[in-house]
Design an enzyme around this catalytic site. Sequence first.
Site, PDB file in Angstrom:
ATOM      1  N   ASP A 183       0.841  -1.192   0.000  1.00 46.38           N
ATOM      2  CA  ASP A 183       0.000   0.000   0.000  1.00 46.38           C
ATOM      3  C   ASP A 183       0.882   1.250   0.000  1.00 46.38           C
ATOM      4  O   ASP A 183       1.626   1.496   0.946  1.00 46.38           O
ATOM      5  CB  ASP A 183      -0.895  -0.013   1.236  1.00 46.38           C
ATOM      6  CG  ASP A 183      -1.977   1.057   1.204  1.00 46.38           C
ATOM      7  OD1 ASP A 183      -1.942   1.910   0.300  1.00 46.38           O
ATOM      8  OD2 ASP A 183      -2.845   1.035   2.102  1.00 46.38           O
ATOM      9  N   HIS A 185      -0.492   4.252  -0.101  1.00 48.05           N
ATOM     10  CA  HIS A 185      -1.277   5.154   0.747  1.00 48.05           C
ATOM     11  C   HIS A 185      -1.305   6.589   0.224  1.00 48.05           C
ATOM     12  O   HIS A 185      -1.524   7.541   0.980  1.00 48.05           O
ATOM     13  CB  HIS A 185      -0.730   5.137   2.183  1.00 48.05           C
ATOM     14  CG  HIS A 185      -1.805   5.134   3.229  1.00 48.05           C
ATOM     15  ND1 HIS A 185      -2.052   6.194   4.051  1.00 48.05           N
ATOM     16  CD2 HIS A 185      -2.699   4.175   3.584  1.00 48.05           C
ATOM     17  CE1 HIS A 185      -3.043   5.909   4.880  1.00 48.05           C
ATOM     18  NE2 HIS A 185      -3.456   4.689   4.609  1.00 48.05           N
ATOM     19  N   GLU A 209      -1.096  -0.678  -4.076  1.00 48.34           N
ATOM     20  CA  GLU A 209      -2.343   0.026  -3.793  1.00 48.34           C
ATOM     21  C   GLU A 209      -2.126   1.529  -3.689  1.00 48.34           C
ATOM     22  O   GLU A 209      -1.158   1.984  -3.081  1.00 48.34           O
ATOM     23  CB  GLU A 209      -2.914  -0.504  -2.481  1.00 48.34           C
ATOM     24  CG  GLU A 209      -4.195   0.175  -2.034  1.00 48.34           C
ATOM     25  CD  GLU A 209      -4.747  -0.462  -0.773  1.00 48.34           C
ATOM     26  OE1 GLU A 209      -5.473   0.230  -0.036  1.00 48.34           O
ATOM     27  OE2 GLU A 209      -4.465  -1.652  -0.516  1.00 48.34           O
ATOM     28  N   GLU A 235     -10.219   3.023  -2.204  1.00 48.91           N
ATOM     29  CA  GLU A 235     -10.770   3.250  -0.869  1.00 48.91           C
ATOM     30  C   GLU A 235     -11.261   4.681  -0.695  1.00 48.91           C
ATOM     31  O   GLU A 235     -12.085   4.945   0.183  1.00 48.91           O
ATOM     32  CB  GLU A 235      -9.742   2.914   0.210  1.00 48.91           C
ATOM     33  CG  GLU A 235      -8.557   3.865   0.281  1.00 48.91           C
ATOM     34  CD  GLU A 235      -7.518   3.397   1.284  1.00 48.91           C
ATOM     35  OE1 GLU A 235      -7.488   3.964   2.389  1.00 48.91           O
ATOM     36  OE2 GLU A 235      -6.765   2.468   0.970  1.00 48.91           O
ATOM     37  N   ASP A 257     -14.890   0.624  -0.564  1.00 48.15           N
ATOM     38  CA  ASP A 257     -15.112   0.304   0.836  1.00 48.15           C
ATOM     39  C   ASP A 257     -16.612   0.243   1.072  1.00 48.15           C
ATOM     40  O   ASP A 257     -17.330   1.198   0.764  1.00 48.15           O
ATOM     41  CB  ASP A 257     -14.463   1.370   1.723  1.00 48.15           C
ATOM     42  CG  ASP A 257     -14.459   0.995   3.195  1.00 48.15           C
ATOM     43  OD1 ASP A 257     -15.544   0.690   3.728  1.00 48.15           O
ATOM     44  OD2 ASP A 257     -13.389   1.055   3.817  1.00 48.15           O
ATOM     45  N   HIS A 284     -11.918  -2.728   0.330  1.00 47.01           N
ATOM     46  CA  HIS A 284     -11.171  -2.127   1.435  1.00 47.01           C
ATOM     47  C   HIS A 284     -11.987  -2.301   2.706  1.00 47.01           C
ATOM     48  O   HIS A 284     -13.186  -2.074   2.718  1.00 47.01           O
ATOM     49  CB  HIS A 284     -10.983  -0.645   1.122  1.00 47.01           C
ATOM     50  CG  HIS A 284     -10.285   0.152   2.169  1.00 47.01           C
ATOM     51  ND1 HIS A 284     -10.952   0.976   3.042  1.00 47.01           N
ATOM     52  CD2 HIS A 284      -8.971   0.279   2.472  1.00 47.01           C
ATOM     53  CE1 HIS A 284     -10.086   1.585   3.824  1.00 47.01           C
ATOM     54  NE2 HIS A 284      -8.875   1.174   3.517  1.00 47.01           N
TER      55      HIS A 284
END
Length: 381
Positions: A183, A185, A209, A235, A257, A284
């Site tokens: 990830d 982020h 990700e 997400e 999500d 997610h």
Amino acid sequence: MKIISVETFLVPPRWLFCRVATDEGLVGWGEPVVEGRAETVRAAVDELADLLVGQDPRRVEDLWQLMTKAAFYRGGPVLSSAVAGLDQALWDILGKSLGVPVHQLLGGAVRDEVRVYGWIGGDEPSQVAEAAAAQVEAGLTAVKMNASGRMGRMPNPAEIGEVAGRVAAVREVLGETRDVAVDFHGRFGVAAARRVVPELEPFHPLFVEEPVLPEYSHRLGDVVSSTRIPVACGERLYSRTEFLPVLQAGIAVAQPDLSHAGGISEVRRIASLAETFDALLAPHCPLGPLALAASLQVAFATPNFLIQEQSLGIHYNVEADLLDYVLDREPFAFHGGAIRRWEAPGLGVSIDEDAVREADRTGHRWRNPVWRHEDGSFAEW
């Protein structure tokens, strides 16, 4: 059947639950929350309740349309998350009223179990090899880790080497038959992601990700074209229309999500949209048991599903963990790195209402960390 009340509960470590009650005694539960904005979402749920009380909860699609479109100003993470949790609760009631699980209402199961992964390393990853070994010992066949902690705007060779070294260490522990996802982020810019992601190719991540922030989705195709590693994101995308351009950019894995992207109703449509781009679904879910249950119901019925995130033992779960508000934990047990399909009606979760009400008396005020670069300027968390 009519809805008679909508309640919300602010429960540690950072969750918000909602309870929708009917005049026939059926109750539905959902998880409407934006991490770090739980109180704001709670207010949005209270506003949306005005549209729901007095209505038949079994008209799930009609109520979803009302909640998302009856106001002139629409969309955004707060509103879509409020809708998401309420939508989960409505599906829960519909399933219970018919005595069937939600996945049966979505067309029936297409799989017997759902593969899951666990988190390792925290926000600033360290000792990842040991953490990966612990997850393997717990029976998981896949883990996810952050690529880095705070990252400079253009990583230097040492920083690139640290990212690659951590992934290499995890790959060595996992061997060739287990998976690691990485990830980013949104901590890397486009140029930085194009520099770093290809360095991870020798370690064959399941996916990378959110290599860039969602506001730069128009540049995501540049990252996709720079690497053979599958790229995932979603997400922080909240609707089909927001997923369309990233699918067009070539992502391989869509990650809506269930507590952010409009709930079960919208995520099943996102999954269908992704399928037209030959993309897979990996919802997610670093949240609580209701969000996970909703995610699993979709996963049980979705042909292009890949893997499911779950939060057991995640670094955010300090005051409470995934199953602390659940009466029956057995449905969430891992079997060979997967959760087996269950047939309990609705979402299939038995919530400990007394524990939830007691937790709400204390509540929480969780906020994500605020990071700064060495020069004092803001850094992406």
